[in-house]
Design a protein around this motif. Structure first.
Motif, short mmCIF file in Angstrom:
data_model
loop_
_atom_site.label_atom_id
_atom_site.label_comp_id
_atom_site.label_asym_id
_atom_site.label_seq_id
_atom_site.Cartn_x
_atom_site.Cartn_y
_atom_site.Cartn_z
N VAL A 199 -42.05 -33.52 17.57
CA VAL A 199 -42.81 -34.46 18.87
C VAL A 199 -42.12 -35.79 18.83
CG1 VAL A 199 -44.81 -35.52 19.61
CG2 VAL A 199 -44.85 -33.17 18.67
N ALA A 200 -42.14 -36.26 17.28
CA ALA A 200 -41.52 -37.68 17.25
C ALA A 200 -40.07 -37.87 17.76
CB ALA A 200 -41.72 -38.23 15.76
N ALA A 201 -39.41 -36.75 17.38
CA ALA A 201 -37.77 -37.06 17.60
C ALA A 201 -37.52 -36.46 19.21
CB ALA A 201 -37.01 -36.01 16.79
N CYS A 202 -38.54 -35.86 19.98
CA CYS A 202 -38.03 -35.55 21.11
C CYS A 202 -37.95 -36.62 22.27
CB CYS A 202 -39.33 -34.48 21.83
SG CYS A 202 -38.67 -34.10 23.52
N PRO A 203 -36.52 -36.71 22.79
CA PRO A 203 -36.55 -37.92 23.58
C PRO A 203 -37.10 -37.94 25.00
CG PRO A 203 -34.49 -36.66 23.57
CD PRO A 203 -35.57 -36.24 22.55
N THR A 204 -37.61 -36.75 25.39
CA THR A 204 -37.93 -36.59 26.65
C THR A 204 -39.61 -36.17 26.99
OG1 THR A 204 -37.42 -34.13 26.90
CG2 THR A 204 -35.49 -35.69 27.44
N ASP A 205 -40.34 -36.18 25.79
CA ASP A 205 -41.52 -35.60 25.87
C ASP A 205 -41.67 -34.07 26.24
OD1 ASP A 205 -42.69 -37.99 25.04
OD2 ASP A 205 -43.05 -38.66 26.84
N ALA A 206 -40.66 -33.39 25.91
CA ALA A 206 -40.79 -32.16 26.16
C ALA A 206 -41.53 -31.34 25.21
CB ALA A 206 -39.35 -31.39 26.28
N ILE A 207 -41.92 -31.95 23.95
CA ILE A 207 -42.72 -31.34 23.11
C ILE A 207 -43.82 -32.48 22.70
CG2 ILE A 207 -42.90 -30.36 20.58
CD1 ILE A 207 -39.68 -30.36 20.64
N THR A 208 -44.92 -32.18 22.79
CA THR A 208 -46.09 -33.24 22.55
C THR A 208 -47.21 -32.35 21.70
OG1 THR A 208 -46.99 -32.46 24.92
CG2 THR A 208 -45.71 -34.50 24.83
N TYR A 209 -47.90 -33.19 21.16
CA TYR A 209 -49.19 -32.71 19.99
C TYR A 209 -50.25 -33.14 21.03
CZ TYR A 209 -50.99 -31.56 15.75
OH TYR A 209 -51.64 -31.43 14.44
N VAL A 210 -50.84 -32.10 21.52
CA VAL A 210 -52.08 -32.46 22.19
C VAL A 210 -53.18 -32.16 22.00
CG1 VAL A 210 -50.59 -32.84 24.16
CG2 VAL A 210 -51.41 -30.80 23.99
N ASP A 211 -54.42 -32.19 22.62
CA ASP A 211 -55.81 -31.62 22.53
C ASP A 211 -55.70 -30.05 22.56
OD1 ASP A 211 -58.36 -30.58 22.69
OD2 ASP A 211 -59.09 -31.90 24.10
N ALA A 212 -55.74 -29.19 21.68
CA ALA A 212 -55.58 -27.79 21.60
C ALA A 212 -56.29 -27.22 22.68
CB ALA A 212 -55.93 -27.27 20.36
N GLY A 213 -57.41 -27.68 22.93
CA GLY A 213 -58.39 -27.18 24.05
C GLY A 213 -58.07 -27.76 25.65
N ALA A 214 -56.89 -28.46 25.66
CA ALA A 214 -56.60 -28.93 26.90
C ALA A 214 -55.14 -28.97 27.41
CB ALA A 214 -57.21 -30.35 27.27
N SER A 215 -54.30 -27.98 26.64
CA SER A 215 -53.03 -28.06 26.59
C SER A 215 -52.32 -27.71 27.91
CB SER A 215 -52.25 -27.11 25.59
OG SER A 215 -52.54 -26.03 25.72
N GLY A 216 -53.10 -27.31 28.81
CA GLY A 216 -52.87 -26.90 30.34
C GLY A 216 -52.94 -27.70 31.27
N VAL A 217 -53.70 -29.03 30.82
CA VAL A 217 -54.25 -29.92 31.83
C VAL A 217 -53.01 -30.51 32.72
CG1 VAL A 217 -54.88 -32.29 31.86
CG2 VAL A 217 -56.33 -30.59 30.91
N GLY A 218 -51.99 -30.60 32.04
CA GLY A 218 -50.86 -31.36 32.70
C GLY A 218 -50.35 -30.51 33.80
N ARG A 219 -50.32 -29.14 33.60
CA ARG A 219 -49.50 -28.21 34.36
C ARG A 219 -50.49 -28.19 35.66
NH1 ARG A 219 -46.36 -23.43 31.42
NH2 ARG A 219 -45.00 -24.77 30.30
N MET A 220 -52.10 -28.15 35.23
CA MET A 220 -53.02 -27.74 36.32
C MET A 220 -53.05 -29.09 37.28
SD MET A 220 -56.24 -26.41 34.27
CE MET A 220 -57.63 -26.64 35.52
N ALA A 221 -52.78 -30.30 36.60
CA ALA A 221 -52.71 -31.58 37.42
C ALA A 221 -51.87 -31.36 38.54
CB ALA A 221 -52.57 -32.86 36.69
#
Lengths: 157, 605
Positions: free
Chosen positions: A123-145
């Protein structure tokens, strides 16, 4: 809050910085062949998809292990392999439906993602935020939005 | 340190494969990749050898930073003697192949001799062999990539291969790796074909260790942050953002350099790639990174399925590498074509058949001028009217050149030989037999000096006078930035990193990364000195090969025909003023030969 790794392939450029960060963290050298996260390319690079262990709750690897070498880190939700207990039998490798636990011929043990103790280096190395470390109960929120935004635009027009 | 300390010598005549220790003294003097490969070439062949003969040597070289997590660390270079120019060839490429070679345990591959039958080199962990290539001889780059992976049940193999053009001796065939990244220029793929070497397939499961890991991780992160501040435009628009700059400035070579501005530029520029047309089609799909690269300037594009080029050819209905500035220039302005789908398709064909798009486009431009003058007719060109602006002529000839069929054989000779054959050498837009890139020397004076003195012939990648050229359009004061940037670029090309970082990183930034990476006490000064040493060794190779001062020149069109429009309207290139000053600054004689003092100072005596 339990977190999980979230992959967004549409943002991935296929640079493999995640593979280098992962292997450096665990092996002390840049060795993508031993990275716990891997990026796969399709259609001449049209898409690049990062993939790693999703830390199943009822983990096949853990259930298959005859020496109880795989345990749960209750804080992180990560499944961790004990190098002392692992005998390299590969039962977990066969059991995992995703291929994300792998035998390491150099150590004679298995390797898998351990979430770097809560600070995943991919996550720290990803330059484009293609990998993030997020709330396991809300990982789909971005796509829902994103989907909601589309509906919003259609409604507005 | 990040060197594996090992090279692989492959003798194709005897089929002997011998690992050897890397010469660390050479690595300290020549950095790696381009420089180190040049040193190995110099020590392993007679520069007078015929480029197509078995005694030419073909080197694949990584740099000290290749395979580390420094940004843009995927570079490798192919170094050999060029069949296009008779000079040294050095073409580098990104993709994943270079890093994979390092992970397989080798810093450099040195290929000598010629195999009796077609072979490919397979490096799969510690299993290394020359395998028969009869089944893939005659296959395209894309078919070869697929075949080798299937043959060895190993989708993780990274493959550098030639296409049909390289097998059949087109003089500017490329080596293509990872489907659409290429060591493109000077016919390095032609040499590979002459050796009956179809491909190199590598799977590396080892690692790369750096000298000072803690310092290295800190400095590479700082450098990535700095890079991100400077390269947003490259990420978003790719290199083809240059099209508009050159069009506006009047430095965009058009219709074989008869003009310097193209009325259709906005149909093949970066914005055109991003525009959605009335059918809902957008040329550009996404951007794409080479190994380790946090810029990701690569373009992935697709062609309209109803376009005349592919409407009946479903096999091309997929995404692949899209237009960069140089391909857009070579398939667009320089031949007067403004059809973005035809240009994109021509790009596919270059990668599929392994051809250098710049040399192809500029050779086609000369053929079009010959056609419009009536020197050649449709009887010569397989019935295809080669008028400027004919998009169909572009794609038909790209395929014919790729497969070396019909008039494509003539185009495959390159512009210099083709124009000589038709009695019009003045139409060849080349230096030392290599075709120009998309920058006109009348608008960009220092660029002209860099082209004229380029060790591999006309090339836009081996020096960087861009800013001073834009600021001042005379030949005054161009020798110094030309020389300095040639030396600097030689150092950058030898590091294992990409020159597209140069806008953000200067010598101190490179030195900081290199010094944490490997032995050599790297400083900015040592890097510059090494770059100068590399440039001079390349020059010595060329002089020994028989090139002279007479080869450091430009075509008459750029020296005598004034630019017809743009900011340089009325100007010609002032090479006669710049060249003596350049030789003097280099410490070369009036004949362009490095003096004993210069050679001694650089440890080349």
């Amino acid at each position: 809050m339990q977190r999980s790794l979230h992959m967004e392939p549409s943002l991935c450029t296929g640079c493999l910085q995640c593979e280098m960060a992962c292997s450096f963290e665990h092996e002390g050298e840049f060795i993508p062949a031993r990275s716990r996260i891997r990026v796969f390319e399709f259609e001449h690079g049209r898409t690049s998809v990062p993939y790693t262990c999703t830390q199943c709750v009822e983990a096949w690897c853990m259930k298959a292990c005859p020496t109880n070498a795989i345990s749960i880190d209750s804080d992180l939700g990560a499944k961790l392999v004990s190098a002392q207990a692992c005998v390299g039998c590969k039962a977990c490798v066969s059991a995992c439906p995703f291929g994300t636990i792998e035998f390491n011929p150099f150590s004679g043990k298995v390797d898998k993602c351990d979430l770097c103790g809560g600070d995943p280096q991919c996550v720290a190395a990803c330059p484009t935020d293609a990998i993030t470390y997020v709330d396991a109960g809300a990982s789909g929120v971005g796509r829902m939005a994103s989907a909601a935004q589309q509906i919003n635009q259609e409604t507005a027009s | 340190m990040s060197w594996q300390g090992k090279i692989l010598r492959v003798n194709l005549t005897t089929h002997e494969i011998t690992p050897e220790a890397l010469n660390m003294e050479w690595a300290k003097d020549y950095i790696g990749e381009r420089g180190l490969g040049t040193k190995y070439l110099w020590e392993n062949m007679d520069p007078k050898a015929d480029a197509m003969a078995p005694d030419n040597v073909l080197i694949f070289a990584t740099g000290p930073l290749t395979g580390t997590n420094a940004s843009t660390s995927g570079r490798y270079a192919v170094i050999t003697k060029s069949p296009l120019t008779g000079a040294i060839a050095c073409s580098n490429s990104g993709g994943k192949f270079g890093a994979e070679l390092k992970y397989a345990g080798f810093d450099l591959l040195l290929v000598e001799g010629r195999s009796e039958n077609p072979v490919y080199l397979l490096i799969e962990g510690d299993e290394i062999s020359l395998a028969p290539a009869e089944k893939i001889w005659g296959k395209t780059v894309w078919e070869t990539d697929e075949w080798i992976k299937k043959q060895h049940h190993n989708p993780m193999l990274k493959i550098a291969t030639i296409g049909i053009a390289g097998e059949r001796g087109a003089r500017y065939a490329s080596v293509v790796n990872d489907l659409h990244r290429a060591a493109g220029r000077s016919g390095v793929g032609t040499v590979m074909g002459s050796k009956n070497l179809k491909a190199v397939a590598v799977r590396g499961t080892g690692g790369v260790r750096v000298k000072d890991p803690k310092r290295f991780m800190t400095v590479t992160q700082e450098m990535k942050n700095l890079l991100a501040e400077h390269t947003g435009g490259l990420t978003k628009y790719g290199t083809n953002a240059m099209m508009d700059t050159m069009q506006e400035f009047g430095g965009l070579p058009t219709r074989n350099f008869q003009e310097v501005q193209f009325e259709g530029a906005d149909k093949v520029d970066a914005k055109a790639m991003m525009k959605t047309d009335d059918t809902g089609h957008t040329n550009l799909l996404t951007n794409k990174a080479c190994f380790g690269c946090t810029i990701a300037c690569g373009r992935i594009a697709h062609i309209r399925q109803d376009h005349f080029t592919i409407q009946n050819r479903k096999e091309y209905w997929h995404a692949s590498g899209g237009l960069e500035y140089e391909t857009a220039f070579a398939f667009g302005p320089v031949i007067g074509v403004d059809d973005i789908d035809a240009c994109t398709f021509a790009g596919y064909l270059m990668n599929e058949h392994g051809i250098d798009p710049i040399s192809f486009g500029v050779t086609l431009a000369a053929a079009m001028e010959l056609f419009e003058m009536g020197v050649i007719t449709t009887e010569d060109t397989d019935g295809v009217p080669l008028n400027f602006g004919n998009a169909e002529a572009l794609t038909v000839m790209a395929e014919k050149t790729g497969k070396q069929e019909g008039f494509g054989v003539m185009l495959g000779l390159g512009s210099r030989l083709m124009c000589e054959k038709y009695g019009h050498p003045e139409l060849s837009m080349t230096v030392k037999g290599q075709e120009f890139a998309g920058y006109d020397s009348r608008a960009l004076q220092g660029m002209g000096l860099g082209y004229a003195t380029g060790n591999r012939g006309a090339c836009h990648l081996k020096h960087d006078t861009f800013e001073v050229d834009m600021d001042d359009q005379t030949g005054d004061g161009k020798a110094d930035p030309c020389k300095t940037s040639q030396d600097w670029t030689a150092a950058v090309d030898s590091s294992g990193l990409c020159m597209f970082t140069m806008g953000a990183w200067g010598a101190p930034e490179f030195a900081a990364q290199l010094d944490a990476d490997s032995e050599g006490d790297w400083t900015a000064e040592r890097l510059m000195e090494s770059g100068e040493r590399i440039w001079n060794l390349e020059r010595m190779f060329n002089l020994a090969a028989g090139l002279t001062k007479a080869d450091d020149t430009l075509p008459e069109r750029l020296l005598k025909d004034p630019a017809p429009s743009g900011t340089a309207k009325g100007k010609v290139n002032e090479l006669d003023k710049m060249l003596p000053e350049y030789y003097d600054l280099r410490g070369w004689s009036e004949d362009g030969v490095p003096t004993d003092d210069t050679l001694g100072r650089l440890g080349l005596g």
